[in-house]
Design a protein around this motif. Structure first.
Motif, PDB file in Angstrom:
ATOM      1  N   ALA A  97     -19.741   4.829  24.217  1.00  0.00           N
ATOM      2  CA  ALA A  97     -19.828   3.800  23.587  1.00  0.00           C
ATOM      3  C   ALA A  97     -19.823   4.653  22.003  1.00  0.00           C
ATOM      4  O   ALA A  97     -19.432   3.918  20.880  1.00  0.00           O
ATOM      5  N   ALA A  98     -20.215   5.721  21.916  1.00  0.00           N
ATOM      6  CA  ALA A  98     -20.241   6.608  20.693  1.00  0.00           C
ATOM      7  C   ALA A  98     -19.046   7.190  20.277  1.00  0.00           C
ATOM      8  O   ALA A  98     -18.917   7.640  18.893  1.00  0.00           O
ATOM      9  N   PHE A  99     -17.986   7.317  21.274  1.00  0.00           N
ATOM     10  CA  PHE A  99     -17.029   8.007  21.024  1.00  0.00           C
ATOM     11  C   PHE A  99     -15.927   7.420  20.114  1.00  0.00           C
ATOM     12  O   PHE A  99     -15.494   8.228  19.293  1.00  0.00           O
ATOM     13  N   PRO A 100     -15.839   6.076  19.775  1.00  0.00           N
ATOM     14  CA  PRO A 100     -15.206   5.603  18.744  1.00  0.00           C
ATOM     15  C   PRO A 100     -15.511   6.124  17.345  1.00  0.00           C
ATOM     16  O   PRO A 100     -15.062   6.256  16.528  1.00  0.00           O
ATOM     17  N   LYS A 101     -16.974   5.798  17.187  1.00  0.00           N
ATOM     18  CA  LYS A 101     -17.413   6.419  16.017  1.00  0.00           C
ATOM     19  C   LYS A 101     -17.259   7.628  15.794  1.00  0.00           C
ATOM     20  O   LYS A 101     -16.923   8.250  14.592  1.00  0.00           O
ATOM     21  N   ARG A 102     -17.480   8.592  16.669  1.00  0.00           N
ATOM     22  CA  ARG A 102     -17.194  10.004  16.356  1.00  0.00           C
ATOM     23  C   ARG A 102     -15.828  10.426  16.044  1.00  0.00           C
ATOM     24  O   ARG A 102     -15.520  10.945  15.292  1.00  0.00           O
ATOM     25  N   LEU A 103     -14.900   9.610  16.806  1.00  0.00           N
ATOM     26  CA  LEU A 103     -13.238   9.758  16.349  1.00  0.00           C
ATOM     27  C   LEU A 103     -13.014   9.545  14.931  1.00  0.00           C
ATOM     28  O   LEU A 103     -12.215  10.116  14.295  1.00  0.00           O
ATOM     29  N   LEU A 104     -13.615   8.334  14.454  1.00  0.00           N
ATOM     30  CA  LEU A 104     -13.360   7.788  13.311  1.00  0.00           C
ATOM     31  C   LEU A 104     -13.814   9.022  12.254  1.00  0.00           C
ATOM     32  O   LEU A 104     -13.268   9.048  11.257  1.00  0.00           O
ATOM     33  N   ARG A 105     -14.873   9.175  12.393  1.00  0.00           N
ATOM     34  CA  ARG A 105     -15.422  10.270  11.429  1.00  0.00           C
ATOM     35  C   ARG A 105     -14.758  11.581  11.597  1.00  0.00           C
ATOM     36  O   ARG A 105     -14.330  12.099  10.351  1.00  0.00           O
ATOM     37  N   VAL A 106     -14.222  12.144  12.513  1.00  0.00           N
ATOM     38  CA  VAL A 106     -13.371  13.460  12.625  1.00  0.00           C
ATOM     39  C   VAL A 106     -11.944  12.962  11.760  1.00  0.00           C
ATOM     40  O   VAL A 106     -11.473  13.790  11.324  1.00  0.00           O
ATOM     41  N   ALA A 107     -11.632  11.745  12.314  1.00  0.00           N
ATOM     42  CA  ALA A 107     -10.185  11.633  11.532  1.00  0.00           C
ATOM     43  C   ALA A 107     -10.375  11.320  10.336  1.00  0.00           C
ATOM     44  O   ALA A 107      -9.430  11.671   9.452  1.00  0.00           O
ATOM     45  N   ARG A 108     -11.395  10.735   9.607  1.00  0.00           N
ATOM     46  CA  ARG A 108     -11.407  10.711   8.174  1.00  0.00           C
ATOM     47  C   ARG A 108     -11.510  12.353   7.617  1.00  0.00           C
ATOM     48  O   ARG A 108     -11.131  12.353   6.558  1.00  0.00           O
ATOM     49  N   HIS A 109     -12.192  12.976   8.181  1.00  0.00           N
ATOM     50  CA  HIS A 109     -12.422  14.333   7.850  1.00  0.00           C
ATOM     51  C   HIS A 109     -11.173  15.283   7.679  1.00  0.00           C
ATOM     52  O   HIS A 109     -10.759  15.729   6.858  1.00  0.00           O
ATOM     53  N   ASP A 110     -10.430  15.179   8.886  1.00  0.00           N
ATOM     54  CA  ASP A 110      -9.082  15.529   8.813  1.00  0.00           C
ATOM     55  C   ASP A 110      -8.139  14.956   8.009  1.00  0.00           C
ATOM     56  O   ASP A 110      -7.166  15.866   7.381  1.00  0.00           O
TER      57      ASP A 110
END
Length: 277
Positions: free
Chosen positions: A19-32
């Motif tokens: 459940a947490a994976f999409p939110k974590r992915l979005l944060r990493v994507a924004r940073h990158d």
């Protein structure tokens, strides 16, 4: 069940990582995405291939002011004035821009003047008023000009000093070969260890910024030890890479502090200033 209670319930089950994976992915994507954007802009607009120049973030600049204040026992307001002094030095800024634009090495140098942590060097020299500064590693001479500017200001206030700048490259220091800055600079071309051993007057402030291998850094501090004045200060530009100066400080009974800068609008994570005194 409302959304908050539902999320809390899921967080206590084996489904929590999924459940947490999409939110974590979005944060990493924004940073990158931010990093890639800054990197692409730098690749297209900058010519530098090493010794990168950049401004500091506002917060990083404020932390630098407090770092110098604690280090030199100078009121932080006075340190802020020193930082503003070098940043507003239009004569130096125009000299660097003009000289860079006409240099044979202009293809690998940005014309825009950005001092980064070097404004900290300036403030330290203004606060401590050393009679003799020694720096190893000159490259274009940007840092040398910053040090020379501080020494010229000190001299105008009755505290003259000189900087001995050591580099193995005979083309180094072209920014510092123009008056009035050249008037307080002794540019020595040769191996830094041999040049340090040949110094004929006490060193009040020593700055390592040459070969950044731990072995060479250690050799420079060991070579300069017998040349230091009683209250000398040792600086390293290598503090984010090695622990050499901290170890030297402990071995010789000194105190040690480190500051790590944060560049504004640049992909490079930044360097820092290590000080032993």
């Amino acid at each position: 069940m409302d959304g908050t209670r539902f999320r809390r319930t899921i967080a206590r089950t084996p489904l929590a990582p999924v459940a947490a994976f999409p939110k974590r992915l979005l944060r990493v994507a924004r940073h990158d995405a931010r990093v890639l954007s800054v990197s692409a802009r730098w690749l297209l607009t900058s010519r530098e291939h090493h010794n990168y120049t950049y401004d500091l973030t506002r917060l990083s600049r404020e932390h630098l002011a407090w770092f110098v204040s604690v280090l030199t026992d100078t009121p932080v307001k006075q340190v802020r004035d020193y930082l503003a002094e070098i940043e507003s030095d239009q004569a130096l800024r125009q000299h660097i821009e003009r000289t860079t634009a006409t240099s044979a090495r202009r293809g690998l140098a940005d014309r825009q003047v950005r001092y980064a942590r070097r404004i900290g060097w300036y403030a330290i020299v203004r606060a401590t008023r050393p009679a003799h500064v020694v720096e190893t590693g000159v490259d274009k001479g940007l840092g040398t000009c910053v040090l020379a500017s501080a020494l010229l200001r000190n001299a105008a206030e009755g505290h003259p000093g000189r900087v001995t700048s050591l580099d193995i490259n005979p083309e180094a220091g072209y920014l510092a070969r123009v008056e009035p800055w050249a008037g307080v600079v002794d540019l020595v071309i040769g191996d830094s260890i041999a040049s340090i051993r040949a110094l004929d007057r006490p060193v009040d402030l020593f700055l390592h910024d040459s070969d950044h291998s731990a072995g060479h850094e250690r050799n420079e501090f060991e070579a300069v030890e017998s040349k230091l004045s009683p209250d000398a200060m040792l600086l390293t530009d290598n503090v984010t890479v090695t622990n050499v100066l901290a170890e030297h400080a402990e071995r010789t009974g000194r105190r040690f502090l480190a500051y790590r800068e944060t560049p504004a609008r640049h992909w490079f994570p930044g360097d820092g200033i290590g000080v032993a005194w």
